[in-house]
Enzyme design. Structure first.
Site, PDB file in Angstrom:
ATOM      1  N   LYS A 101       8.791   2.031   4.017  1.00  8.80           N
ATOM      2  CA  LYS A 101       9.365   3.339   3.909  1.00  8.80           C
ATOM      3  C   LYS A 101       8.312   4.307   3.465  1.00  8.80           C
ATOM      4  CE  LYS A 101      10.575   0.833   1.287  1.00  8.80           C
ATOM      5  NZ  LYS A 101      10.000  -0.473   1.172  1.00  8.80           N
ATOM      6  N   TYR A 141       0.835  -1.204   0.000  1.00  9.79           N
ATOM      7  CA  TYR A 141       0.000   0.000   0.000  1.00  9.79           C
ATOM      8  C   TYR A 141       0.871   1.257   0.000  1.00  9.79           C
ATOM      9  CZ  TYR A 141      -2.871   3.737   2.029  1.00  9.79           C
ATOM     10  OH  TYR A 141      -3.494   4.930   2.286  1.00  9.79           O
ATOM     11  N   HIS A 142       1.913   1.222   0.819  1.00 13.50           N
ATOM     12  CA  HIS A 142       2.820   2.364   0.865  1.00 13.50           C
ATOM     13  C   HIS A 142       3.483   2.613  -0.479  1.00 13.50           C
ATOM     14  CE1 HIS A 142       7.189   3.321   0.928  1.00 13.50           C
ATOM     15  NE2 HIS A 142       6.677   4.464   1.311  1.00 13.50           N
ATOM     16  N   HIS A 143       4.007   1.556  -1.095  1.00 15.02           N
ATOM     17  CA  HIS A 143       4.721   1.716  -2.358  1.00 15.02           C
ATOM     18  C   HIS A 143       3.817   2.326  -3.430  1.00 15.02           C
ATOM     19  CE1 HIS A 143       8.740   0.262  -1.850  1.00 15.02           C
ATOM     20  NE2 HIS A 143       8.351  -0.875  -1.289  1.00 15.02           N
TER      21      HIS A 143
END
Length: 285
Positions: A283, A147-149
């Protein structure tokens, strides 16, 4: 009296490749191509879940040496980016103040920072390769990771094309957190044991980053409609960007807090970044 030529401060001293960088051409390219981020993200999701299906009945791969090189290269890139953008941010804070560090658009075109701002947004595409190691090594893939990427790539490209206020803080914070995180991953991939509190510290730094991201987004929203802003420090953004940025950072904050609780408060010995699944923590920009 003779005129003295003063050298620029160290934080503004440029390398030749930084000086030659054409930020205007970069901006034009992003204006024309930012929607390609949707294509990259769509392919990424298909490859991730298709790859998991492909690996289901196959033995996991070791990939230790490629993982060390991958993590180390991103660690070096992030460290240099953190030093360069951090130096420029410190210069902005000391000479122009906090509001200007958020609102002034010079981060996209200033010496030193212009190259690293563009390098930052472009780096979000190759960083998708992180997930390949999870899939091929058959490690647990958590929602927060992919989800972050997806969201950080789309938001970064979407924001850079408009050079919105707040970008300098978002990029500098992300470089700093990534410098810690990828260094940690490189050490773990090399087979060295890292104290568990250090893993918790990295996740805590990510949580602090999300909280600061929300603060910056709130200040941009407040100041972009403030007609009393002085020249050079008025915030240029638009409501859609502030809304999407706020929702993104809020979702990250909640997910990271949940991850921290599960891994370091509630969880046992198997929880956390350092449990052998080096890429379970994410990240964020």
């Amino acid at each position: 009296m003779m005129n003295e030529t003063r050298d620029p401060p160290l934080s503004l001293s440029e390398f030749s490749f930084e000086r030659r960088f054409d930020e205007r051409g970069a901006g034009e390219w992003m204006q024309a191509n930012w929607r390609q981020s949707f294509v990259f993200c769509g392919l990424y999701v298909m490859l991730v879940f298709g790859g998991r299906h492909f690996m289901r009945e196959r033995p996991k791969l070791n990939l230790r040496k490629p993982l060390i090189l991958w993590s180390l290269s991103l660690a070096v890139f992030s460290i240099v980016g953190a030093v360069r953008t951090g130096g420029y941010m410190s210069h902005m804070l000391s000479t122009s103040g906090f509001r200007a560090s958020i609102c002034n658009e010079s981060f996209y075109s200033g010496p030193v920072s212009k190259f690293w701002a563009y390098a930052f947004v472009l780096s979000k595409a190759p960083e998708l390769g992180d997930t390949a190691f999870i899939v091929l090594r058959k490690q647990r893939l958590i929602f927060l990771h992919w989800y972050h990427h997806v969201t950080v790539l789309m938001y970064s490209w979407y924001s850079y094309k408009d050079r919105v206020a707040g970008g300098g803080w978002f990029m500098t914070m992300n470089y700093c957190v990534h410098a810690l995180m990828y260094s940690y991953y490189a050490v773990r991939a090399a087979g060295y044991r890292v104290p568990r509190p250090l893993a918790a510290l990295i996740t805590a730094a990510q949580i602090a980053q999300m909280a600061m991201g929300l603060t910056v987004a709130a200040l941009v929203w407040r100041w972009m409609s403030d007609d009393t802003g002085t020249s050079g420090s008025d915030c240029r953004s638009h409501l859609e960007n502030v809304v999407w940025g706020t929702l993104m950072y809020l979702s990250y904050l909640l997910l990271f807090m949940h991850f921290f609780y599960q891994a370091y408060v509630k969880g046992g010995k198997g929880g956390g970044v350092g449990n052998g699944a080096e890429r379970k923590a994410v990240k964020v920009e």
